[in-house]
Write an enzyme that holds these catalytic residues in place. Sequence first.
Site, PDB file in Angstrom:
ATOM      1  N   ASP A   1      37.833  34.823  34.740  1.00 30.39           N
ATOM      2  CA  ASP A   1      37.614  35.290  36.119  1.00 30.39           C
ATOM      3  C   ASP A   1      37.383  34.163  37.133  1.00 30.39           C
ATOM      4  O   ASP A   1      36.307  33.549  37.165  1.00 30.39           O
ATOM      5  CB  ASP A   1      36.397  36.219  36.202  1.00 30.39           C
ATOM      6  CG  ASP A   1      36.430  37.388  35.245  1.00 30.39           C
ATOM      7  OD1 ASP A   1      36.610  37.159  34.038  1.00 30.39           O
ATOM      8  OD2 ASP A   1      36.277  38.526  35.701  1.00 30.39           O
TER       9      ASP A   1
ATOM     10  N   GLU B   1      40.537  38.426  39.347  1.00 28.45           N
ATOM     11  CA  GLU B   1      39.956  39.609  39.990  1.00 28.45           C
ATOM     12  C   GLU B   1      38.837  39.300  40.973  1.00 28.45           C
ATOM     13  O   GLU B   1      38.506  40.137  41.799  1.00 28.45           O
ATOM     14  CB  GLU B   1      39.457  40.609  38.939  1.00 28.45           C
ATOM     15  CG  GLU B   1      38.189  40.182  38.240  1.00 28.45           C
ATOM     16  CD  GLU B   1      37.248  41.362  37.934  1.00 28.45           C
ATOM     17  OE1 GLU B   1      37.597  42.505  38.192  1.00 28.45           O
ATOM     18  OE2 GLU B   1      36.147  41.101  37.437  1.00 28.45           O
TER      19      GLU B   1
ATOM     20  N   HIS C   1      37.959  45.055  39.670  1.00 31.19           N
ATOM     21  CA  HIS C   1      38.005  44.844  41.122  1.00 31.19           C
ATOM     22  C   HIS C   1      39.442  44.729  41.643  1.00 31.19           C
ATOM     23  O   HIS C   1      39.663  44.231  42.744  1.00 31.19           O
ATOM     24  CB  HIS C   1      37.217  43.585  41.488  1.00 31.19           C
ATOM     25  CG  HIS C   1      35.764  43.688  41.151  1.00 31.19           C
ATOM     26  ND1 HIS C   1      34.962  44.707  41.607  1.00 31.19           N
ATOM     27  CD2 HIS C   1      34.958  42.928  40.375  1.00 31.19           C
ATOM     28  CE1 HIS C   1      33.730  44.563  41.143  1.00 31.19           C
ATOM     29  NE2 HIS C   1      33.706  43.492  40.386  1.00 31.19           N
TER      30      HIS C   1
ATOM     31  N   HIS D   1      39.283  43.278  29.594  1.00 37.23           N
ATOM     32  CA  HIS D   1      38.260  43.123  30.617  1.00 37.23           C
ATOM     33  C   HIS D   1      37.168  44.165  30.356  1.00 37.23           C
ATOM     34  O   HIS D   1      37.272  45.312  30.788  1.00 37.23           O
ATOM     35  CB  HIS D   1      38.932  43.326  31.981  1.00 37.23           C
ATOM     36  CG  HIS D   1      38.128  42.853  33.138  1.00 37.23           C
ATOM     37  ND1 HIS D   1      38.031  41.536  33.495  1.00 37.23           N
ATOM     38  CD2 HIS D   1      37.366  43.510  34.028  1.00 37.23           C
ATOM     39  CE1 HIS D   1      37.274  41.405  34.562  1.00 37.23           C
ATOM     40  NE2 HIS D   1      36.836  42.604  34.894  1.00 37.23           N
TER      41      HIS D   1
ATOM     42  N   HIS E   1      35.236  39.543  32.200  1.00 36.80           N
ATOM     43  CA  HIS E   1      34.357  40.482  32.907  1.00 36.80           C
ATOM     44  C   HIS E   1      32.861  40.155  32.808  1.00 36.80           C
ATOM     45  O   HIS E   1      32.146  40.358  33.786  1.00 36.80           O
ATOM     46  CB  HIS E   1      34.564  41.929  32.464  1.00 36.80           C
ATOM     47  CG  HIS E   1      33.703  42.910  33.199  1.00 36.80           C
ATOM     48  ND1 HIS E   1      33.837  43.170  34.541  1.00 36.80           N
ATOM     49  CD2 HIS E   1      32.662  43.680  32.782  1.00 36.80           C
ATOM     50  CE1 HIS E   1      32.939  44.076  34.904  1.00 36.80           C
ATOM     51  NE2 HIS E   1      32.214  44.380  33.876  1.00 36.80           N
TER      52      HIS E   1
ATOM     53  N   HIS F   1      31.630  37.275  32.508  1.00 34.27           N
ATOM     54  CA  HIS F   1      31.495  35.980  33.200  1.00 34.27           C
ATOM     55  C   HIS F   1      30.732  34.944  32.376  1.00 34.27           C
ATOM     56  O   HIS F   1      30.377  33.890  32.916  1.00 34.27           O
ATOM     57  CB  HIS F   1      30.847  36.157  34.584  1.00 34.27           C
ATOM     58  CG  HIS F   1      31.764  36.778  35.599  1.00 34.27           C
ATOM     59  ND1 HIS F   1      31.652  36.561  36.943  1.00 34.27           N
ATOM     60  CD2 HIS F   1      32.825  37.628  35.455  1.00 34.27           C
ATOM     61  CE1 HIS F   1      32.589  37.250  37.591  1.00 34.27           C
ATOM     62  NE2 HIS F   1      33.309  37.899  36.717  1.00 34.27           N
TER      63      HIS F   1
END
Lengths: 272, 272, 272, 272
Positions: free
Chosen positions: D8, D39, D68, D151, D176, D178
């Site tokens: 991400d 995203e 997102h 994700h 997702h 992170h």
Amino acid sequence: MRLLFIGDIVGSPGREIVTRGVAGLVLRHQLDLVIANAENSAGGSGLTPQIYRKLVKAGVDAITLGDHVYRRKEIYSVLDSSENIVRPANLPGEARGRRWAIVEARDGTQVGICCLLGQLFMKPIDNPWVAADRVLAELPTEVKVRFVDFHAEATSEAQVMGRYLDGRVSAVLGTHTHVPTADECILPEGTAFQCDVGMTGPHDGILGRRADRVMETMLTANPTQFDVATGDVRLNGAIVDVNPETGLATAIERLCVLEKELAELESLATNS
Amino acid sequence: MRLLFIGDIVGSPGREIVTRGVAGLVLRHQLDLVIANAENSAGGSGLTPQIYRKLVKAGVDAITLGDHVYRRKEIYSVLDSSENIVRPANLPGEARGRRWAIVEARDGTQVGICCLLGQLFMKPIDNPWVAADRVLAELPTEVKVRFVDFHAEATSEAQVMGRYLDGRVSAVLGTHTHVPTADECILPEGTAFQCDVGMTGPHDGILGRRADRVMETMLTANPTQFDVATGDVRLNGAIVDVNPETGLATAIERLCVLEKELAELESLATNS
Amino acid sequence: MRLLFIGDIVGSPGREIVTRGVAGLVLRHQLDLVIANAENSAGGSGLTPQIYRKLVKAGVDAITLGDHVYRRKEIYSVLDSSENIVRPANLPGEARGRRWAIVEARDGTQVGICCLLGQLFMKPIDNPWVAADRVLAELPTEVKVRFVDFHAEATSEAQVMGRYLDGRVSAVLGTHTHVPTADECILPEGTAFQCDVGMTGPHDGILGRRADRVMETMLTANPTQFDVATGDVRLNGAIVDVNPETGLATAIERLCVLEKELAELESLATNS
Amino acid sequence: MRLLFIGDIVGSPGREIVTRGVAGLVLRHQLDLVIANAENSAGGSGLTPQIYRKLVKAGVDAITLGDHVYRRKEIYSVLDSSENIVRPANLPGEARGRRWAIVEARDGTQVGICCLLGQLFMKPIDNPWVAADRVLAELPTEVKVRFVDFHAEATSEAQVMGRYLDGRVSAVLGTHTHVPTADECILPEGTAFQCDVGMTGPHDGILGRRADRVMETMLTANPTQFDVATGDVRLNGAIVDVNPETGLATAIERLCVLEKELAELESLATNS
Ligand SMILES: [Fe+2]
Ligand SMILES: [Fe+2]
Ligand SMILES: [Fe+2]
Ligand SMILES: [Fe+2]
Ligand SMILES: [Fe+2]
Ligand SMILES: [Fe+2]
Ligand SMILES: [Fe+2]
Ligand SMILES: [Fe+2]
């Protein structure tokens, strides 16, 4: 034609009010069909073949289920072989049981029946809108009266399902929260709707379970056995009038039967 | 004494039915106090000082809030200075606003008021049972009439809160699901209870928002603006009779006011 | 001083690698203290007195727990009487067990120990920040080395807890997701941090359970028995160096011990 | 062939380290293909056409997205017309954008690419296993190298997806949360797997957002603007070696590029 939908039957108190009361209710309300959600009928969770047969014998014409569908694996044989019981249509494709059923009402009307699980605040499950479309496409077009039990937690999702199927089915009635909502209505395009019809069983607890046990766990994190409660037994449901020509609803009414009405209902059934 | 609790006021349609109808409702039902949950009154989410003042001017005596309490930051000044508005009591300790309020009803009764957020299926929030105990301990003992708005998603949690506070407060009435439940009752120890009193605003949408928008997002994942709907405006709430000596409830009744009743309510207020 | 924290011990494979390996690890890494999260050590869920004693005998100096703390009620007696085992500090006040413990490391350092549950994506639980503050206030000020196991699902919440306690405790190490994160670091104010240290047990399954069973349930909704897996057993954890004067961390290193290292670790322990 | 997957990309710090570093990384690691999850690249949420073009120009060959995906509606035109960007394949059928893409690597290998959203702890979404099967069935059989960005929030679901696709795709790499996980491996049937490759952007905050803001909201319930953080920028990802004949992975390695490496990477690219 007129149908009664009975909300989540919980444990032996729920089973008893149904088995003792349904015959009288059929007479008192001139019902052509009785459908019941039986996902909590075995000890509060799941359904067994024996209970299935008792409910059918008592006058329940068709059975829907919910998230507890497979809690009692004995029910697999019934799900595989019986034609008047459905598992949620948006379980994965390989799940046991039929996604829809057709039963004949007392007035001769063929009625298509399915149940669907909500996604919001529930365990991951397949898209219910797609599953609904698929069931409707599979039902023979001559089956105009179509009943959907939407077993869901969130009021928003229930309302969306009502609007999504408005005019395409006879009724979208909710179960799972175990509390009846006071929002029964006929939607603009002719579908009867209610977020939740409530549960059938003891009302002196928490959603049908012993209040002391549920409260202890909620308050102290101490796991307890959530036994089914015993007092203030009620049968909650909704009665829907459907025009068999169009498949659209003309009326919906909440029904709440108390224990004390049972004697009268039973004598009504005996004397008929 | 008799109090009316009005469920989540949604947007300008919700505000309008409240501001036009409350004076007439006070007369028609001989109300001593009007409490309203105003968490959705500003464009569907939050509350502004201007709307706060309009609601109070229209006859709302006290205001409760919910998970959208701080959506409009302008309200901080009102939360800091006004004595008839509460934020959820189980927000963290440093949160803006008061955890409880005492307002005087028309019959002179002092009424303690608070609201609490549920934990189940909602954003993380502090323990509501502990927060409830703390509010009750802080309220002066001479304040016998005590009102709790339990802003929660899950029926189980609402029922636990009712049982937990049964006999200790006058009423535990729910908000947040925006759909009234048909389970209003007086619990065994004297507390009036209802899982949710429903919302006040347009009923032709999804929880008060435009159905087409909510449905598009639910069905296609395409984000849309969830504007407040416009049609079928209703005021949902509950009327509770409380014995001011004991603080216990003696009666509870659901209230649903339709738009078409407004003319009559307004003339009642004008002519009094 | 140097401490090793061992992540969620899962079932008998997890117990075995711990009981066989810890003595050798203490020697190989010159550890002053061994702490382990044992919430899954009994058949994959909970802890029993017998297992507790085995772990302590094998060289585990202190034990933390998680959301499965009470899955095996036999553990109540240990929670009530033992001084080196803690239950999550943000369970409700009446919950069984101690919220913090002080154990003495081999080098004589007193070490304060607690665990906390996350709120995000987990069952409702009390505010962990408030509970952390309370534990820190209760620990004697002379106990400078302070260890926190944050048992949480969401990476965001873990990072917030790290920042919240940065400079106030020696280490905030996560458990519960059963997967080690590659983000071990010393935060700006001196606290060792890692979102999750991973689990200790079989790694050929899903979070330690048999992959075939978990997959069948995820794919078909058919409930299965999630038995503990058997292959690829690893001990996951983190080694933290702490300055006993300041209580701040000076180094953190991930540790992953494979089954094949056991023979060497055992001979190391035997020959010492 | 060798591919790099970048986790991400968050805000302008994330974009900068990618646009400045990718050319050098391609040289340093002899990469045949660079895929990135974008995203969060526009101000922390969503993607714009301008940023899309910058990333492609910098050497990103294909782009995946996540929950997102539609936060910035400007991206619709790119989703409709570009052939190297995919939206999650288990969004509803009518959702904008392609469910899979085929891009050609520098060595001439055709690589099929898709992303899928998890269901657990996330907003309701369609069945990801069914969607994965469908994508694999639709990809031409001659496209042997197949990449899946899963994700998802829950480690359990990620591990199930890895096992479900093991031997059927070249890699299942997660995004997702992170935070990179230290569990990269080749699964038994030859699929490279890692629960999450981590994010690309500032690491001095909470998942890339300003720590003070996120903490204020978590601690006080006061809504704040979650601006993108600024310091400790890193590029997190994983490098996978795939046998283009079989489509199976032969190696996987975590990659973490720090800001201070940028100068060297840039000079490498300039001098080549
Ligand atoms: Fe259910
Ligand atoms: Fe149920
Ligand atoms: Fe709310
Ligand atoms: Fe609301
Ligand atoms: Fe756990
Ligand atoms: Fe665990
Ligand atoms: Fe995401
Ligand atoms: Fe992201």
